[in-house]
Write a protein that holds these residues in place. Structure first.
Motif, PDB file in Angstrom:
ATOM      1  N   GLY A   1     -14.731   7.473  -8.705  1.00  8.42           N
ATOM      2  CA  GLY A   1     -15.691   6.605  -7.872  1.00  8.42           C
ATOM      3  C   GLY A   1     -16.858   7.549  -7.880  1.00  8.42           C
ATOM      4  N   SER A   2     -17.503   7.933  -9.106  1.00  8.48           N
ATOM      5  CA  SER A   2     -18.770   8.311  -8.554  1.00  8.48           C
ATOM      6  C   SER A   2     -20.122   6.864  -8.163  1.00  8.48           C
ATOM      7  CB  SER A   2     -19.716   8.790 -10.287  1.00  8.48           C
ATOM      8  OG  SER A   2     -18.848   9.623 -10.320  1.00  8.48           O
ATOM      9  N   HIS A   3     -20.762   6.599  -7.648  1.00 12.86           N
ATOM     10  CA  HIS A   3     -21.220   5.961  -6.956  1.00 12.86           C
ATOM     11  C   HIS A   3     -22.856   5.955  -7.557  1.00 12.86           C
ATOM     12  CE1 HIS A   3     -23.427   8.385  -3.715  1.00 12.86           C
ATOM     13  NE2 HIS A   3     -21.615   9.051  -3.659  1.00 12.86           N
ATOM     14  N   ALA A   4     -23.971   5.022  -6.917  1.00 14.08           N
ATOM     15  CA  ALA A   4     -25.762   5.419  -7.583  1.00 14.08           C
ATOM     16  C   ALA A   4     -26.309   6.361  -7.219  1.00 14.08           C
ATOM     17  CB  ALA A   4     -26.269   4.115  -6.973  1.00 14.08           C
ATOM     18  N   GLY A   5     -25.817   6.833  -5.842  1.00 19.04           N
ATOM     19  CA  GLY A   5     -26.167   8.076  -5.431  1.00 19.04           C
ATOM     20  C   GLY A   5     -26.771   9.387  -6.665  1.00 19.04           C
TER      21      GLY A   5
ATOM     22  N   SER B   1     -17.372   4.260 -14.305  1.00 20.89           N
ATOM     23  CA  SER B   1     -17.693   4.145 -12.916  1.00 20.89           C
ATOM     24  C   SER B   1     -18.470   3.074 -12.104  1.00 20.89           C
ATOM     25  CB  SER B   1     -19.358   5.065 -12.441  1.00 20.89           C
ATOM     26  OG  SER B   1     -19.040   6.534 -13.740  1.00 20.89           O
ATOM     27  N   PRO B   2     -17.733   1.403 -11.984  1.00 22.21           N
ATOM     28  CA  PRO B   2     -17.525   0.481 -11.481  1.00 22.21           C
ATOM     29  C   PRO B   2     -19.147   0.778  -9.861  1.00 22.21           C
ATOM     30  CG  PRO B   2     -15.667   1.042 -11.202  1.00 22.21           C
ATOM     31  CD  PRO B   2     -16.371   1.900 -11.923  1.00 22.21           C
ATOM     32  N   LEU B   3     -18.956   1.320  -9.026  1.00 29.14           N
ATOM     33  CA  LEU B   3     -19.916   1.586  -7.700  1.00 29.14           C
ATOM     34  C   LEU B   3     -21.165   1.848  -8.424  1.00 29.14           C
ATOM     35  CD1 LEU B   3     -17.317   4.194  -5.420  1.00 29.14           C
ATOM     36  CD2 LEU B   3     -17.622   1.324  -6.020  1.00 29.14           C
ATOM     37  N   ALA B   4     -21.281   2.707  -9.132  1.00 29.05           N
ATOM     38  CA  ALA B   4     -22.752   2.720  -9.778  1.00 29.05           C
ATOM     39  C   ALA B   4     -23.235   1.898 -10.117  1.00 29.05           C
ATOM     40  CB  ALA B   4     -22.563   4.417 -10.975  1.00 29.05           C
ATOM     41  N   ASP B   5     -22.060   1.252 -11.295  1.00 26.56           N
ATOM     42  CA  ASP B   5     -23.032  -0.193 -12.469  1.00 26.56           C
ATOM     43  C   ASP B   5     -22.982  -1.833 -11.370  1.00 26.56           C
ATOM     44  OD1 ASP B   5     -22.355   1.225 -14.315  1.00 26.56           O
ATOM     45  OD2 ASP B   5     -19.855   0.364 -14.037  1.00 26.56           O
TER      46      ASP B   5
END
Length: 173
Positions: A130-134, A153-157
């Motif tokens: 769940g890693s994200h862009a932030g 990390s699709p949330l970051a992608d």
């Protein structure tokens, strides 16, 4: 048959559509689930997009607070998430017990090792977190462990930030 409201929202919301496109290309995914906002959001969207080709994996260890474990289980039940609980043993690693700034690396290393192993046994092609862009650019030793295990990390992608994830999570219930 009427479409699930989550699927309709995913198609209508550009940020969710980006995430859905990433997940669709993957075909199947094992999601490291903690019950936190980010992994819950990712698992919800992955289940809506991939159906039975998405599976949550909850790491259970002596380092996990029992109230957090109970809450993560409860949320998974309420949302109808497919969930497998796996045991992790980070306390067996003396580097983890030293409690240095690298502690998160050792914890995530154990997590991703176990999730990757179970995912492979169950035929899931990708492991997601769940890693994200932030999170990108912050000092996060756990991101190195994710890289070591080729965790995606699709949330970051999809360039989703924590505040966007919270807003979209409310929309998805």
């Amino acid at each position: 048959m009427p479409e699930d409201s989550a699927v309709l929202l995913i198609r209508a919301e550009p940020a969710l559509a980006r995430l859905a496109a990433i997940l669709t290309k993957m075909g199947s995914a094992a999601i490291a689930y903690s019950g936190g906002v980010d992994s819950t959001f990712l698992l919800k969207v992955a289940c809506a997009v991939l159906g039975e080709n998405a599976q949550g994996f909850l790491a259970v260890s002596e380092s996990l607070d029992r109230n957090e474990l109970k809450a993560a289980r409860q949320l998974a039940r309420e949302q109808g998430f497919p969930l497998v609980e796996i045991e992790t043993h980070e306390y067996e690693n003396p580097l983890y017990r030293q409690n240095t700034p690298q502690r998160c690396y050792h914890c995530k290393n154990e997590l991703f090792n176990e999730v990757s192993r179970f995912a492979k046994l169950q035929g899931f092609r990708w492991v997601l977190d769940g890693s994200h862009a932030g999170d990108v650019g912050d000092y996060r030793p756990g991101l190195q462990a994710a890289d070591d295990f080729k965790v995606i990390s699709p949330l970051a992608d999809a360039n989703l930030t924590k505040s966007e994830i919270r807003t979209l999570s409310k929309e998805l219930d």
